[in-house]
Design a protein around this motif. Sequence first.
Motif, PDB file in Angstrom:
ATOM      1  N   SER A 124       9.246   6.539   3.580  1.00 52.73           N
ATOM      2  CA  SER A 124       8.794   6.293   4.945  1.00 52.73           C
ATOM      3  C   SER A 124       9.564   7.141   5.948  1.00 52.73           C
ATOM      4  O   SER A 124       8.984   7.743   6.859  1.00 52.73           O
ATOM      5  N   ILE A 125      10.883   7.209   5.762  1.00 52.37           N
ATOM      6  CA  ILE A 125      11.708   8.030   6.646  1.00 52.37           C
ATOM      7  C   ILE A 125      11.296   9.490   6.542  1.00 52.37           C
ATOM      8  O   ILE A 125      11.304  10.233   7.532  1.00 52.37           O
ATOM      9  N   ALA A 126      10.891   9.890   5.329  1.00 51.16           N
ATOM     10  CA  ALA A 126      10.501  11.284   5.121  1.00 51.16           C
ATOM     11  C   ALA A 126       9.128  11.588   5.689  1.00 51.16           C
ATOM     12  O   ALA A 126       8.665  12.720   5.618  1.00 51.16           O
ATOM     13  N   GLY A 127       8.451  10.569   6.238  1.00 53.26           N
ATOM     14  CA  GLY A 127       7.187  10.833   6.918  1.00 53.26           C
ATOM     15  C   GLY A 127       5.938  10.527   6.131  1.00 53.26           C
ATOM     16  O   GLY A 127       4.834  10.877   6.565  1.00 53.26           O
ATOM     17  N   ALA A 128       6.090   9.857   4.973  1.00 51.54           N
ATOM     18  CA  ALA A 128       4.901   9.600   4.166  1.00 51.54           C
ATOM     19  C   ALA A 128       3.932   8.649   4.865  1.00 51.54           C
ATOM     20  O   ALA A 128       2.767   8.549   4.473  1.00 51.54           O
ATOM     21  N   GLY A 129       4.416   7.939   5.906  1.00 52.91           N
ATOM     22  CA  GLY A 129       3.537   7.034   6.630  1.00 52.91           C
ATOM     23  C   GLY A 129       2.428   7.737   7.366  1.00 52.91           C
ATOM     24  O   GLY A 129       1.413   7.131   7.713  1.00 52.91           O
ATOM     25  N   ALA A 130       2.609   9.039   7.587  1.00 52.74           N
ATOM     26  CA  ALA A 130       1.560   9.798   8.261  1.00 52.74           C
ATOM     27  C   ALA A 130       0.314   9.892   7.395  1.00 52.74           C
ATOM     28  O   ALA A 130      -0.799  10.069   7.890  1.00 52.74           O
ATOM     29  N   LYS A 131       0.516   9.780   6.068  1.00 49.65           N
ATOM     30  CA  LYS A 131      -0.603   9.965   5.172  1.00 49.65           C
ATOM     31  C   LYS A 131      -1.080   8.652   4.532  1.00 49.65           C
ATOM     32  O   LYS A 131      -2.269   8.467   4.264  1.00 49.65           O
ATOM     33  N   TRP A 132      -0.116   7.731   4.243  1.00 49.03           N
ATOM     34  CA  TRP A 132      -0.471   6.522   3.524  1.00 49.03           C
ATOM     35  C   TRP A 132       0.119   5.300   4.218  1.00 49.03           C
ATOM     36  O   TRP A 132       1.294   5.245   4.528  1.00 49.03           O
TER      37      TRP A 132
ATOM     38  N   TYR B 232       0.968   2.501   3.232  1.00 47.34           N
ATOM     39  CA  TYR B 232       2.048   1.784   2.540  1.00 47.34           C
ATOM     40  C   TYR B 232       3.407   2.158   3.106  1.00 47.34           C
ATOM     41  O   TYR B 232       4.350   1.376   3.051  1.00 47.34           O
ATOM     42  N   PHE B 233       3.498   3.388   3.666  1.00 52.53           N
ATOM     43  CA  PHE B 233       4.782   3.858   4.158  1.00 52.53           C
ATOM     44  C   PHE B 233       4.884   3.749   5.675  1.00 52.53           C
ATOM     45  O   PHE B 233       5.841   4.232   6.275  1.00 52.53           O
ATOM     46  N   LYS B 234       3.868   3.121   6.288  1.00 52.58           N
ATOM     47  CA  LYS B 234       3.949   2.899   7.739  1.00 52.58           C
ATOM     48  C   LYS B 234       4.734   1.607   7.963  1.00 52.58           C
ATOM     49  O   LYS B 234       4.164   0.567   8.257  1.00 52.58           O
ATOM     50  N   ILE B 235       6.023   1.675   7.759  1.00 47.63           N
ATOM     51  CA  ILE B 235       6.848   0.480   7.964  1.00 47.63           C
ATOM     52  C   ILE B 235       7.874   0.743   9.040  1.00 47.63           C
ATOM     53  O   ILE B 235       8.120   1.894   9.411  1.00 47.63           O
ATOM     54  N   ASP B 236       8.432  -0.324   9.553  1.00 40.83           N
ATOM     55  CA  ASP B 236       9.470  -0.200  10.578  1.00 40.83           C
ATOM     56  C   ASP B 236      10.773   0.171   9.885  1.00 40.83           C
ATOM     57  O   ASP B 236      11.661  -0.664   9.685  1.00 40.83           O
ATOM     58  N   TRP B 237      10.896   1.463   9.519  1.00 46.25           N
ATOM     59  CA  TRP B 237      12.061   1.847   8.714  1.00 46.25           C
ATOM     60  C   TRP B 237      13.366   1.724   9.485  1.00 46.25           C
ATOM     61  O   TRP B 237      14.433   1.589   8.902  1.00 46.25           O
ATOM     62  N   LYS B 238      13.289   1.767  10.819  1.00 49.55           N
ATOM     63  CA  LYS B 238      14.533   1.625  11.582  1.00 49.55           C
ATOM     64  C   LYS B 238      15.162   0.257  11.357  1.00 49.55           C
ATOM     65  O   LYS B 238      16.377   0.084  11.432  1.00 49.55           O
TER      66      LYS B 238
ATOM     67  N   GLY C 136       6.990   8.660  -8.079  1.00 45.21           N
ATOM     68  CA  GLY C 136       6.213   7.503  -8.520  1.00 45.21           C
ATOM     69  C   GLY C 136       5.911   6.567  -7.370  1.00 45.21           C
ATOM     70  O   GLY C 136       4.820   5.994  -7.276  1.00 45.21           O
ATOM     71  N   THR C 137       6.890   6.409  -6.473  1.00 44.70           N
ATOM     72  CA  THR C 137       6.687   5.561  -5.302  1.00 44.70           C
ATOM     73  C   THR C 137       5.594   6.139  -4.406  1.00 44.70           C
ATOM     74  O   THR C 137       4.715   5.416  -3.921  1.00 44.70           O
ATOM     75  N   LEU C 138       5.645   7.449  -4.201  1.00 47.25           N
ATOM     76  CA  LEU C 138       4.612   8.103  -3.389  1.00 47.25           C
ATOM     77  C   LEU C 138       3.232   7.910  -4.018  1.00 47.25           C
ATOM     78  O   LEU C 138       2.251   7.613  -3.338  1.00 47.25           O
ATOM     79  N   ALA C 139       3.179   8.101  -5.342  1.00 46.09           N
ATOM     80  CA  ALA C 139       1.900   7.961  -6.047  1.00 46.09           C
ATOM     81  C   ALA C 139       1.367   6.542  -5.886  1.00 46.09           C
ATOM     82  O   ALA C 139       0.169   6.338  -5.676  1.00 46.09           O
TER      83      ALA C 139
END
Lengths: 201, 138
Positions: A57-65, A67-73, B125-128
Amino acid sequence: MQAGRGFSKRNLMSNSILSASPWPWYVAGPCIAATMFFLLWLGRRLGISSSTQVICSIAGAGAKWDYFKIDWKNQLWQIVFVVGLMAGGLFVSEVIPGSVSPQISPDTVADVEALGLTANEGIAPKEIFSWEGLLTIQGFIIIVLGGFLTGFGARWAGGCTSGHMISGMSELQLPSLVSSVCFLVGGAVSSNFILPMLFLK
Amino acid sequence: MKNLIPFFFAGAFFGIVLSKAEITSWYRIQEMFHFQSVHVFAVMLSAVPIGILAIKLSNKFGIKDISAAPIHIKPKVGGYRQRVFGGLLFGLGWGLHGACPGPMYTLLGQGMMIYGVLLLSALAGTLAYGAWRHRLPH
């Protein structure tokens, strides 16, 4: 190193149970439970695989999925915790004297050597866990595919051994018991059947 | 920021315990899965009764966490298929490389850089999972 009387760091290290290799289960188990409870007291929960979600999420994966749009702060504590894990590892390798290779059962030594791997030299066989090993088919499968399965499976199941076996079972959660049993079944299959298939051709 | 410091020490303590109990060792994990020693089982499973007791007692005596809330458990939601399928895949990997996430970070900290590759693979794997989860049974 002479073990002697009187209090000193050297004597603490060599005379006490802390110098036992490995720490016995009745020391390590309560320490693990204490960590779990300490995190609960801090308002959080021991579950290390969720750190992978936070990192992505910190690496920006939330922009695409989603699942990673979390309040990482609000989840930075997990990053601090895993940095702590790394520091703990560094402490053991650099500061605590006399860390020896695990003295595993002779039956396990025989099983490992039957695969053509070195047993009882360090933490893991160098034939797999080295840059050279990574370039072998077996090493690549074990490290890259195996690692992928662990990361993928933990997130799918909603936790790893710390999240389900330690936290979840302490919380008497049935889904965690199910997950834990499946962890052990999966591991028994790959350890007893897939590893030999990889090395014995 | 300084309220994050306890988490560093919790992690460091946990990493030390995992290392000294040899849970981080591939050899110990193989020993466990070959049922040739109870050591790793005993470490993990002895933590559970203590954890159960600690949580029950803290609820009974009304022990609060640092935000003065009672120590509460969030019941897990969702179906059993995610637990079974995810659990089996996790286990398959674990039996191959002998490292759950905790030992991965700990061994990387010990300077075994190859565990960084393992960690990167787990992150992949987490990304997938994040990408495919809507197509997976839960």
